[in-house]
Scaffold this motif. Structure first.
Motif, PDB file in Angstrom:
ATOM      1  N   GLY A 210       0.812  -1.208   0.000  1.00 25.47           N
ATOM      2  CA  GLY A 210       0.000   0.000   0.000  1.00 25.47           C
ATOM      3  C   GLY A 210       0.845   1.257   0.000  1.00 25.47           C
ATOM      4  N   ALA A 211       0.303   2.315  -0.607  1.00 17.29           N
ATOM      5  CA  ALA A 211       0.943   3.628  -0.610  1.00 17.29           C
ATOM      6  C   ALA A 211      -0.133   4.674  -0.371  1.00 17.29           C
ATOM      7  N   GLY A 212       0.179   5.672   0.437  1.00 12.19           N
ATOM      8  CA  GLY A 212      -0.779   6.727   0.744  1.00 12.19           C
ATOM      9  C   GLY A 212      -0.105   8.079   0.783  1.00 12.19           C
ATOM     10  N   LEU A 213      -0.879   9.113   0.544  1.00 13.14           N
ATOM     11  CA  LEU A 213      -0.364  10.480   0.559  1.00 13.14           C
ATOM     12  C   LEU A 213      -1.363  11.368   1.277  1.00 13.14           C
ATOM     13  N   ASP A 214      -0.892  12.089   2.290  1.00 14.80           N
ATOM     14  CA  ASP A 214      -1.717  13.026   3.048  1.00 14.80           C
ATOM     15  C   ASP A 214      -1.267  14.444   2.746  1.00 14.80           C
ATOM     16  N   LEU A 215      -2.230  15.344   2.594  1.00 15.19           N
ATOM     17  CA  LEU A 215      -1.931  16.750   2.344  1.00 15.19           C
ATOM     18  C   LEU A 215      -2.834  17.605   3.212  1.00 15.19           C
ATOM     19  N   ARG A 216      -2.233  18.483   3.986  1.00  9.39           N
ATOM     20  CA  ARG A 216      -2.984  19.411   4.827  1.00  9.39           C
ATOM     21  C   ARG A 216      -2.630  20.834   4.411  1.00  9.39           C
ATOM     22  N   THR A 217      -3.644  21.617   4.079  1.00 15.89           N
ATOM     23  CA  THR A 217      -3.435  23.004   3.700  1.00 15.89           C
ATOM     24  C   THR A 217      -4.537  23.855   4.323  1.00 15.89           C
ATOM     25  N   GLY A 218      -4.164  24.664   5.297  1.00 13.12           N
ATOM     26  CA  GLY A 218      -5.154  25.467   6.013  1.00 13.12           C
ATOM     27  C   GLY A 218      -6.170  24.570   6.685  1.00 13.12           C
ATOM     28  N   PRO A 219      -7.470  24.847   6.507  1.00  9.23           N
ATOM     29  CA  PRO A 219      -8.501  24.015   7.141  1.00  9.23           C
ATOM     30  C   PRO A 219      -8.825  22.749   6.350  1.00  9.23           C
ATOM     31  N   TRP A 220      -8.169  22.550   5.207  1.00  7.51           N
ATOM     32  CA  TRP A 220      -8.455  21.404   4.343  1.00  7.51           C
ATOM     33  C   TRP A 220      -7.480  20.256   4.613  1.00  7.51           C
ATOM     34  N   PHE A 221      -7.997  19.026   4.469  1.00  6.44           N
ATOM     35  CA  PHE A 221      -7.167  17.834   4.569  1.00  6.44           C
ATOM     36  C   PHE A 221      -7.578  16.871   3.459  1.00  6.44           C
ATOM     37  N   PHE A 222      -6.583  16.396   2.704  1.00  7.22           N
ATOM     38  CA  PHE A 222      -6.814  15.448   1.619  1.00  7.22           C
ATOM     39  C   PHE A 222      -5.959  14.206   1.870  1.00  7.22           C
ATOM     40  N   ALA A 223      -6.518  13.042   1.601  1.00  4.06           N
ATOM     41  CA  ALA A 223      -5.769  11.788   1.761  1.00  4.06           C
ATOM     42  C   ALA A 223      -6.211  10.807   0.687  1.00  4.06           C
ATOM     43  N   THR A 224      -5.252  10.136   0.112  1.00  8.59           N
ATOM     44  CA  THR A 224      -5.561   9.076  -0.849  1.00  8.59           C
ATOM     45  C   THR A 224      -4.611   7.917  -0.622  1.00  8.59           C
ATOM     46  N   GLN A 225      -5.085   6.722  -0.897  1.00  7.53           N
ATOM     47  CA  GLN A 225      -4.222   5.561  -0.738  1.00  7.53           C
ATOM     48  C   GLN A 225      -4.635   4.464  -1.715  1.00  7.53           C
ATOM     49  N   VAL A 226      -3.664   3.649  -2.087  1.00  2.00           N
ATOM     50  CA  VAL A 226      -3.876   2.510  -2.974  1.00  2.00           C
ATOM     51  C   VAL A 226      -3.253   1.288  -2.308  1.00  2.00           C
ATOM     52  N   ILE A 227      -4.016   0.205  -2.220  1.00  2.00           N
ATOM     53  CA  ILE A 227      -3.512  -1.051  -1.672  1.00  2.00           C
ATOM     54  C   ILE A 227      -3.696  -2.133  -2.730  1.00  2.00           C
ATOM     55  N   ALA A 228      -2.594  -2.705  -3.184  1.00  2.00           N
ATOM     56  CA  ALA A 228      -2.633  -3.793  -4.160  1.00  2.00           C
ATOM     57  C   ALA A 228      -2.423  -5.119  -3.444  1.00  2.00           C
ATOM     58  N   GLN A 229      -3.227  -6.121  -3.809  1.00  2.00           N
ATOM     59  CA  GLN A 229      -3.158  -7.424  -3.151  1.00  2.00           C
ATOM     60  C   GLN A 229      -2.996  -8.519  -4.199  1.00  2.00           C
ATOM     61  N   GLN A 230      -2.110  -9.460  -3.918  1.00  2.00           N
ATOM     62  CA  GLN A 230      -1.848 -10.595  -4.804  1.00  2.00           C
ATOM     63  C   GLN A 230      -1.994 -11.887  -4.017  1.00  2.00           C
ATOM     64  N   ASN A 231      -2.855 -12.794  -4.508  1.00  2.00           N
ATOM     65  CA  ASN A 231      -3.021 -14.106  -3.899  1.00  2.00           C
ATOM     66  C   ASN A 231      -2.323 -15.120  -4.810  1.00  2.00           C
ATOM     67  N   PHE A 232      -1.219 -15.709  -4.332  1.00  2.00           N
ATOM     68  CA  PHE A 232      -0.425 -16.596  -5.160  1.00  2.00           C
ATOM     69  C   PHE A 232      -1.044 -17.991  -5.294  1.00  2.00           C
ATOM     70  N   ASP A 233      -1.995 -18.320  -4.417  1.00  2.00           N
ATOM     71  CA  ASP A 233      -2.606 -19.648  -4.435  1.00  2.00           C
ATOM     72  C   ASP A 233      -4.127 -19.536  -4.430  1.00  2.00           C
ATOM     73  N   ALA A 234      -4.650 -18.627  -5.250  1.00  2.00           N
ATOM     74  CA  ALA A 234      -6.090 -18.389  -5.271  1.00  2.00           C
ATOM     75  C   ALA A 234      -6.837 -19.633  -5.745  1.00  2.00           C
ATOM     76  N   ILE A 235      -7.926 -19.954  -5.046  1.00  2.00           N
ATOM     77  CA  ILE A 235      -8.765 -21.078  -5.451  1.00  2.00           C
ATOM     78  C   ILE A 235      -9.805 -20.587  -6.447  1.00  2.00           C
ATOM     79  N   ALA A 236     -10.483 -21.503  -7.109  1.00  2.00           N
ATOM     80  CA  ALA A 236     -11.475 -21.144  -8.121  1.00  2.00           C
ATOM     81  C   ALA A 236     -12.550 -20.250  -7.514  1.00  2.00           C
TER      82      ALA A 236
END
Length: 378
Positions: A267-293
């Protein structure tokens, strides 16, 4: 004075606290039935010369998706000894690791209460475990070791999509203990943690089964060994967050036809605070190496939060949207809160879950609602 300190005569008096919350909600979109919650949480903090005592118990009544329940949980009950560089806490407690919001990557020691999941902040949704917690810290380095004989199992609704749920729970014992280690350090402006956990997947795998009383969902747990990291670094007015985990899960009951599964999350995330505003975004990638049907090999979860405060931070508004790629399900939330006083908070919130019932967020469609709540805390 020295004699008085040695006998504890100078210890502070106990600090008592109380938090009470009431909530009422109405269904929205695919929501099912009304929502209600009443929770009372008394607490105690007492600082003695060499020991800190903390205790908190929550008594709660909850109605959601046409199901009512009541429970009493020990939220915290610890005795903590503090030295110059080390602390040792014994009792019921939470471990809060990792740096991702909303979804957990490496913060997997404690189970969660899925009865009111998404409507509470993660620390409130977590369930405490009885454990021994030792931590050493010096300069920018820290080392934490945790051990608990209690098997962590998420608290699930009694029924899912109208089908009863039964979970096989291994007995709490030394053989079923969870051991976890975290090493923290600072390097090149980064605050980082390395973690290693021998524990459990607290969320049971549910499989339909036909029995004498009809169809039910049978839940089983898996032992999980995992290693991971989390880190953050300030970059001017922003904060960059990274987190990852590799896990190997082995079913506790191989007779059900389940096999060992290996997975990785990054996962990667970025937070930004400017004055009274707050922005946050994040991406989480998941890989299952033994996924069943029938289960996805890869998925990604993307979230965004926009928040603003007014009136000297007494009034706050927040918009959140989170979506996963494997099934296209999502959760959208709007929230507004106002501090009536230092002890009173009122809040309005709407939540809309979309997707098929088998999808991660679609499975919560019955919880789509508009709700108002009030919290009083002393």
């Amino acid at each position: 004075m020295v004699a008085a300190a040695c006998t504890g005569a100078l210890a502070a008096d106990p600090d008592w606290g109380l938090k009470a919350t009431g909530l009422a909600g109405a269904p929205l979109a695919d929501g099912e039935g009304r929502s209600a919650r009443v929770a009372v949480e008394p607490s105690l903090k007492w600082k003695l010369p060499s020991v800190d005592l903390k205790g908190s118990v929550r008594l709660r009544w909850l109605e959601q998706e046409r199901e009512q329940r009541s429970d009493t949980d020990v939220r915290e009950l610890t005795a903590t000894w503090r030295g110059a560089r080390t602390t040792f806490a014994l009792g019921a407690q939470q471990v809060n690791w990792g740096r991702m919001d909303i979804l957990r990557v490496s913060d997997i020691v404690n189970p969660v209460d899925q009865h009111d999941l998404f409507y509470e902040e993660l620390p409130q949704a977590k369930l405490a475990l009885w454990m021994a917690n030792w931590e050493w810290q010096e300069g920018g380095q820290s080392l934490q070791v945790i051990a608990t004989p209690q098997v962590p199992v998420d608290r699930l609704p009694a029924r899912v999509a109208g089908v009863p749920v039964n979970v096989a729970r291994p007995a709490n014992s030394l053989a079923h203990s969870t051991l976890a280690l975290r090493y923290g350090f600072e390097a090149a402006g980064w605050n980082a943690d390395l973690v290693a956990i021998r524990g459990w997947q607290s969320t049971p795998l549910l499989r339909p089964a036909l029995g004498a009383t009809g169809v039910s969902l049978q839940g089983s747990l898996a032992r999980q060994n995992s290693i991971g990291f989390s880190a953050d670094k300030p970059l001017g007015g922003t904060v960059l967050r990274l987190e990852g985990l590799y896990a190997r899960a082995t079913p506790e009951d191989p007779g059900l036809g389940l096999t060992t599964e290996r997975s990785a999350s990054l996962g990667a995330g970025l937070d930004l605070r400017t004055g009274p505003w707050f922005f946050a975004t994040q991406v989480i990638a998941q890989q299952n190496f033994d996924a069943i049907a029938g289960t996805p090999e890869r998925t990604a979860v993307v979230s965004a939060i926009v928040q603003r405060k007014w009136l000297q931070d007494r009034l706050s508004g927040r918009a959140l949207h989170i979506r996963e790629s494997a099934f296209g399900s999502s959760w959208s939330s709007l929230q507004a809160s106002y501090e009536l006083s230092a002890h009173q908070l009122v809040q309005l919130q709407s939540d809309w879950f979309r997707g098929e019932s088998t999808a991660p967020f679609g499975g919560f469609r019955g919880r789509s609602r508009v709700a108002a709540s009030m919290r009083v805390q002393f």
